[in-house]
Write an enzyme that holds these catalytic residues in place. Structure first.
Site, PDB file in Angstrom:
ATOM      1  N   LYS A  91     -15.973  10.802  35.337  1.00 27.75           N
ATOM      2  CA  LYS A  91     -14.923   9.834  35.033  1.00 27.75           C
ATOM      3  C   LYS A  91     -14.222  10.143  33.710  1.00 27.75           C
ATOM      4  O   LYS A  91     -13.167   9.585  33.430  1.00 27.75           O
ATOM      5  CB  LYS A  91     -15.484   8.408  35.024  1.00 27.75           C
ATOM      6  CG  LYS A  91     -16.406   8.062  33.869  1.00 27.75           C
ATOM      7  CD  LYS A  91     -16.919   6.638  34.002  1.00 27.75           C
ATOM      8  CE  LYS A  91     -17.824   6.247  32.847  1.00 27.75           C
ATOM      9  NZ  LYS A  91     -17.126   6.191  31.551  1.00 27.75           N
ATOM     10  N   ASP A  92     -14.808  11.024  32.881  1.00 26.96           N
ATOM     11  CA  ASP A  92     -14.179  11.430  31.625  1.00 26.96           C
ATOM     12  C   ASP A  92     -13.334  12.682  31.775  1.00 26.96           C
ATOM     13  O   ASP A  92     -12.734  13.147  30.794  1.00 26.96           O
ATOM     14  CB  ASP A  92     -15.254  11.692  30.555  1.00 26.96           C
ATOM     15  CG  ASP A  92     -15.978  10.430  30.141  1.00 26.96           C
ATOM     16  OD1 ASP A  92     -15.393   9.334  30.251  1.00 26.96           O
ATOM     17  OD2 ASP A  92     -17.150  10.534  29.717  1.00 26.96           O
ATOM     18  N   ARG A 139      -9.153  -0.460  32.642  1.00 25.99           N
ATOM     19  CA  ARG A 139      -9.573  -0.877  33.985  1.00 25.99           C
ATOM     20  C   ARG A 139     -10.470  -2.101  33.894  1.00 25.99           C
ATOM     21  O   ARG A 139     -10.253  -3.112  34.586  1.00 25.99           O
ATOM     22  CB  ARG A 139     -10.319   0.276  34.679  1.00 25.99           C
ATOM     23  CG  ARG A 139     -10.974  -0.126  36.012  1.00 25.99           C
ATOM     24  CD  ARG A 139     -11.857   0.986  36.545  1.00 25.99           C
ATOM     25  NE  ARG A 139     -12.963   1.296  35.657  1.00 25.99           N
ATOM     26  CZ  ARG A 139     -14.139   0.661  35.677  1.00 25.99           C
ATOM     27  NH1 ARG A 139     -14.364  -0.301  36.545  1.00 25.99           N
ATOM     28  NH2 ARG A 139     -15.105   1.027  34.857  1.00 25.99           N
ATOM     29  N   ARG A 140     -11.502  -2.022  33.039  1.00 27.01           N
ATOM     30  CA  ARG A 140     -12.409  -3.156  32.911  1.00 27.01           C
ATOM     31  C   ARG A 140     -11.695  -4.378  32.348  1.00 27.01           C
ATOM     32  O   ARG A 140     -11.990  -5.511  32.735  1.00 27.01           O
ATOM     33  CB  ARG A 140     -13.603  -2.762  32.034  1.00 27.01           C
ATOM     34  CG  ARG A 140     -14.550  -1.796  32.728  1.00 27.01           C
ATOM     35  CD  ARG A 140     -15.618  -1.279  31.787  1.00 27.01           C
ATOM     36  NE  ARG A 140     -16.539  -0.360  32.471  1.00 27.01           N
ATOM     37  CZ  ARG A 140     -17.193   0.623  31.878  1.00 27.01           C
ATOM     38  NH1 ARG A 140     -17.027   0.837  30.576  1.00 27.01           N
ATOM     39  NH2 ARG A 140     -18.006   1.397  32.567  1.00 27.01           N
ATOM     40  N   ARG A 157     -15.793   1.086  21.099  1.00 30.58           N
ATOM     41  CA  ARG A 157     -15.866   2.529  21.200  1.00 30.58           C
ATOM     42  C   ARG A 157     -17.210   3.002  20.664  1.00 30.58           C
ATOM     43  O   ARG A 157     -17.975   2.269  20.057  1.00 30.58           O
ATOM     44  CB  ARG A 157     -14.735   3.178  20.397  1.00 30.58           C
ATOM     45  CG  ARG A 157     -13.317   2.994  20.963  1.00 30.58           C
ATOM     46  CD  ARG A 157     -13.093   3.751  22.256  1.00 30.58           C
ATOM     47  NE  ARG A 157     -13.575   5.122  22.185  1.00 30.58           N
ATOM     48  CZ  ARG A 157     -12.943   6.116  21.577  1.00 30.58           C
ATOM     49  NH1 ARG A 157     -11.783   5.895  20.986  1.00 30.58           N
ATOM     50  NH2 ARG A 157     -13.447   7.329  21.564  1.00 30.58           N
ATOM     51  N   ARG A 163     -22.723   1.413  21.072  1.00 31.66           N
ATOM     52  CA  ARG A 163     -22.226   0.202  21.731  1.00 31.66           C
ATOM     53  C   ARG A 163     -23.317  -0.854  21.840  1.00 31.66           C
ATOM     54  O   ARG A 163     -23.068  -2.043  21.604  1.00 31.66           O
ATOM     55  CB  ARG A 163     -21.666   0.563  23.108  1.00 31.66           C
ATOM     56  CG  ARG A 163     -20.472   1.507  23.032  1.00 31.66           C
ATOM     57  CD  ARG A 163     -19.889   1.800  24.396  1.00 31.66           C
ATOM     58  NE  ARG A 163     -18.890   2.866  24.314  1.00 31.66           N
ATOM     59  CZ  ARG A 163     -17.936   3.081  25.207  1.00 31.66           C
ATOM     60  NH1 ARG A 163     -17.847   2.299  26.266  1.00 31.66           N
ATOM     61  NH2 ARG A 163     -17.071   4.058  25.049  1.00 31.66           N
ATOM     62  N   CYS A 250      -5.898   7.268  30.916  1.00 28.73           N
ATOM     63  CA  CYS A 250      -6.527   6.121  30.275  1.00 28.73           C
ATOM     64  C   CYS A 250      -5.533   5.018  29.968  1.00 28.73           C
ATOM     65  O   CYS A 250      -5.923   3.914  29.601  1.00 28.73           O
ATOM     66  CB  CYS A 250      -7.228   6.554  28.980  1.00 28.73           C
ATOM     67  SG  CYS A 250      -8.746   7.450  29.270  1.00 28.73           S
TER      68      CYS A 250
END
Length: 332
Positions: A91-92, A139-140, A157, A163, A250
């Site tokens: 996904k990155d 997205r989230r 971040r 996190r 992004c």
């Protein structure tokens, strides 16, 4: 097995994996290292690197260059011959790799869903009005706002441990993370609940690992193909095609996720959010999400891409805007 590959295999016993130096990235690289050693008999070393994406922590990725910031330095190492392959969370990885690079292998997928992580609340529904939730994913953000418009979404971040530390320090009431990363690092106990697909559709490729090489390394491409998980690769191809067809980056809130293949074929779901109203403080009223889905028989990459293109066309028909065409100004 071709004679050319047999010769290459004998001389390609020692390879170097370029990897980011976060604990999760190193776990992923070690996982691939173990596969290469056990299945191919190769000697493998790791080359740890810090990317721009790891260094820039005060702004969201959508503002500083997107997903490519996590892979650029690793690709430089491949170009210069300091490494033979790079391991990424898929996904990155940008939807289109730079010229001269190839995605040689996609491994079996871990849990692709998003996880709700909190020290005081068990589910999103339990959060009080105006609670602070941490995520830097657009997205989230749009999906959370669709579920709970009252929440205050704050940027988050840093690597996974950073996190979690920020959550434990009380900076957030809850944070949203990929379940796959938590499970891979043995942190499954931090997951209070896993979001249902209907509520929080995953990102394209979430939970899957991809191995990138120089396109001219035919020896590696052929060898790594033996490690690939074809169902996962077909699934993420369909998902990433949706994102590519929508100008995925992004800076565009887009989710795409497959189920199957099953008896009826592969089911592909997608959701798009308006980027202009996605950011906190935009002053714009959130627009409804655009949803799309389609089921098709998928036996190869061409059919996976066709499914992704069809779902992207549904999104556009429903009002979703390609990322390269920003919404017109009010009154225009």
């Amino acid at each position: 097995m071709s004679a050319e590959f047999q010769t290459a295999e004998k001389t390609a016993k020692k390879v170097v994996i370029a990897t980011r130096e976060s604990r999760l990235a190193l776990w992923q690289a070690e996982h691939v290292k173990a596969l290469l050693e056990s299945r191919l008999g190769w000697q493998v070393e790791l080359l740890g690197m810090t990317t721009q994406g790891d260094q820039i922590l005060d702004r969201s990725l959508s503002k500083v260059g997107g997903k490519g910031l996590f892979v650029k330095e690793l690709e430089v190492a491949l170009t210069e011959g300091r490494a033979d392959l790079a391991v990424h969370s898929l996904k990155d990885v940008p939807m289109d790799l730079p010229e001269g690079f190839a995605l040689a292998c996609v491994l079996e997928r871990e849990d692709p869903h998003d996880a709700f992580v909190s020290n005081r609340f068990a589910t999103l529904a339990d959060l009080p009005q105006g609670a602070v939730v941490g995520t830097s994913s657009l997205r989230r953000l749009v999906l959370l706002k669709a579920l709970r418009p009252d929440l205050k979404i704050e940027p988050l971040r840093g690597n996974l441990d950073t996190r979690l530390r920020k959550l434990d320090e009380g900076q957030y009431d809850a944070i949203v993370l990929a379940a796959a990363g938590l499970k891979r690092l043995g942190l499954e106990s931090r997951i209070r609940s896993v979001f249902a697909q209907a509520d929080m559709l995953p990102a394209a490729g979430q939970g899957a690992l991809g191995i990138e090489v120089r396109a001219d390394r035919a020896d590696l491409v052929e060898a790594l193909a033996t490690l690939a998980d074809k169902p996962t690769w077909l699934a993420v191809t369909a998902e990433r095609t949706v994102s590519r067809a929508m100008g995925g980056s992004c800076s565009m809130p887009l989710a795409a996720f497959t189920q199957g293949p099953g008896a009826q074929g592969m089911q592909l779901y997608a959701a798009w959010g308006d980027p202009a109203s996605a950011e906190e403080g935009s002053g714009l009223a959130p627009k409804p999400l655009v949803h799309a889905q389609k089921t098709a028989i998928v036996r190869n990459f061409e059919e996976a891409e066709a499914l992704g293109e069809a779902v992207a066309a549904q999104l556009r028909a429903g009002g979703a805007v390609w990322a390269a065409n920003p919404p017109a100004a009010p009154g225009a």
